[in-house]
Design a protein around this motif. Structure first.
Motif, PDB file in Angstrom:
ATOM      1  N   UNK A   1       0.825  -1.206   0.000  1.00 45.56           N
ATOM      2  CA  UNK A   1       0.000   0.000   0.000  1.00 45.56           C
ATOM      3  C   UNK A   1       0.864   1.263   0.000  1.00 45.56           C
ATOM      4  N   UNK A   2       1.912   1.290   0.827  1.00 49.00           N
ATOM      5  CA  UNK A   2       2.775   2.474   0.856  1.00 49.00           C
ATOM      6  C   UNK A   2       3.585   2.602  -0.432  1.00 49.00           C
ATOM      7  N   UNK A   3       3.938   1.480  -1.051  1.00 50.42           N
ATOM      8  CA  UNK A   3       4.640   1.532  -2.334  1.00 50.42           C
ATOM      9  C   UNK A   3       3.736   2.096  -3.428  1.00 50.42           C
ATOM     10  N   UNK A   4       2.491   1.638  -3.488  1.00 45.07           N
ATOM     11  CA  UNK A   4       1.557   2.105  -4.507  1.00 45.07           C
ATOM     12  C   UNK A   4       1.208   3.580  -4.330  1.00 45.07           C
ATOM     13  N   UNK A   5       1.188   4.046  -3.100  1.00 44.51           N
ATOM     14  CA  UNK A   5       0.873   5.452  -2.835  1.00 44.51           C
ATOM     15  C   UNK A   5       2.094   6.357  -2.961  1.00 44.51           C
TER      16      UNK A   5
ATOM     17  N   UNK B   1      12.047   3.102   1.886  1.00 48.00           N
ATOM     18  CA  UNK B   1      12.863   1.893   1.985  1.00 48.00           C
ATOM     19  C   UNK B   1      11.947   0.731   2.323  1.00 48.00           C
ATOM     20  N   UNK B   2      12.225  -0.429   1.737  1.00 48.23           N
ATOM     21  CA  UNK B   2      11.480  -1.646   2.039  1.00 48.23           C
ATOM     22  C   UNK B   2      12.461  -2.669   2.592  1.00 48.23           C
ATOM     23  N   UNK B   3      12.089  -3.311   3.679  1.00 50.11           N
ATOM     24  CA  UNK B   3      12.903  -4.363   4.281  1.00 50.11           C
ATOM     25  C   UNK B   3      12.123  -5.663   4.164  1.00 50.11           C
ATOM     26  N   UNK B   4      12.787  -6.707   3.647  1.00 49.81           N
ATOM     27  CA  UNK B   4      12.152  -8.000   3.424  1.00 49.81           C
ATOM     28  C   UNK B   4      12.903  -9.065   4.208  1.00 49.81           C
TER      29      UNK B   4
ATOM     30  N   UNK C   1       6.905  -4.072  -7.293  1.00 52.73           N
ATOM     31  CA  UNK C   1       6.278  -2.827  -6.848  1.00 52.73           C
ATOM     32  C   UNK C   1       7.331  -1.800  -6.434  1.00 52.73           C
ATOM     33  N   UNK C   2       8.396  -2.254  -5.790  1.00 59.09           N
ATOM     34  CA  UNK C   2       9.470  -1.354  -5.390  1.00 59.09           C
ATOM     35  C   UNK C   2      10.218  -0.809  -6.606  1.00 59.09           C
TER      36      UNK C   2
ATOM     37  N   UNK D   1       8.079   1.896  -8.114  1.00 55.13           N
ATOM     38  CA  UNK D   1       8.097   3.088  -7.275  1.00 55.13           C
ATOM     39  C   UNK D   1       9.507   3.657  -7.101  1.00 55.13           C
ATOM     40  N   UNK D   2      10.517   2.966  -7.646  1.00 59.05           N
ATOM     41  CA  UNK D   2      11.925   3.364  -7.518  1.00 59.05           C
ATOM     42  C   UNK D   2      12.341   3.503  -6.051  1.00 59.05           C
ATOM     43  N   UNK D   3      12.039   2.473  -5.275  1.00 63.03           N
ATOM     44  CA  UNK D   3      12.353   2.430  -3.857  1.00 63.03           C
ATOM     45  C   UNK D   3      13.376   1.330  -3.628  1.00 63.03           C
ATOM     46  N   UNK D   4      14.352   1.604  -2.781  1.00 62.98           N
ATOM     47  CA  UNK D   4      15.393   0.631  -2.469  1.00 62.98           C
ATOM     48  C   UNK D   4      14.831  -0.486  -1.591  1.00 62.98           C
ATOM     49  N   UNK D   5      15.338  -1.696  -1.820  1.00 61.86           N
ATOM     50  CA  UNK D   5      14.965  -2.850  -1.004  1.00 61.86           C
ATOM     51  C   UNK D   5      16.180  -3.288  -0.205  1.00 61.86           C
TER      52      UNK D   5
END
Length: 137
Positions: A61-65, A70-73, A88-89, A92-96
């Motif tokens: 949800x935060x990625x789509x918005x 930063x995303x931690x998996x 999705x990251x 959204x051009x977000x680092x994982x």
């Protein structure tokens, strides 16, 4: 299976010289590195002073918005969910950042009594998990 407990035992297969079957010998897992402890401290600081969302659904949800920075998996997330988060990251051009421990250990690092497979960070707070340039943003 990754873990940071010194009491865990890992099975290692090695070829036997006397038979054509492989044998299994047991050895103890090495304790956690200081890098993982530093990551745990950063995660705890984000939960305490910043803003983060726990769980796969909240992370997506935060990625789509467009709010996630930063995303931690966790290491034991299912392959389908990992691919979905990675795609999705990427959009959204977000680092994982891949957490070296399991979802149970990530939940403990967050100070929760439940498992956390993924988390998204929208505000780092007092933590430097986003790097030194996060203070400028």
């Amino acid at each position: 299976m990754k873990g940071n407990s010194a009491n865990e035992i890992v099975a290692v297969a090695s070829p036997s010289t006397t038979t054509k079957h492989s044998t299994i010998r047991m050895r103890k897992r090495e304790p956690a590195t200081s890098e993982m402890e530093g990551t745990n401290e950063n995660i705890a600081a984000v939960v305490r002073s910043g803003e983060c969302f726990l769980g796969i659904r909240q992370t997506l949800r935060t990625l789509h918005r467009g709010r996630a920075k930063l995303v931690i998996i966790a290491s034991n997330i299912s392959t389908a969910m990992r691919i979905k988060l990675e795609q999705s990251a990427a959009i959204a051009m977000v680092e994982i950042q891949y957490y070296a421990g399991t979802n149970k250990e990530l939940g403990i690092a967050c100070g929760k009594s439940f498992r956390v497979s993924s988390m998204s960070i929208t505000d780092a707070g007092d933590s430097d998990i986003l790097g030194p340039s996060s203070a400028d943003n």
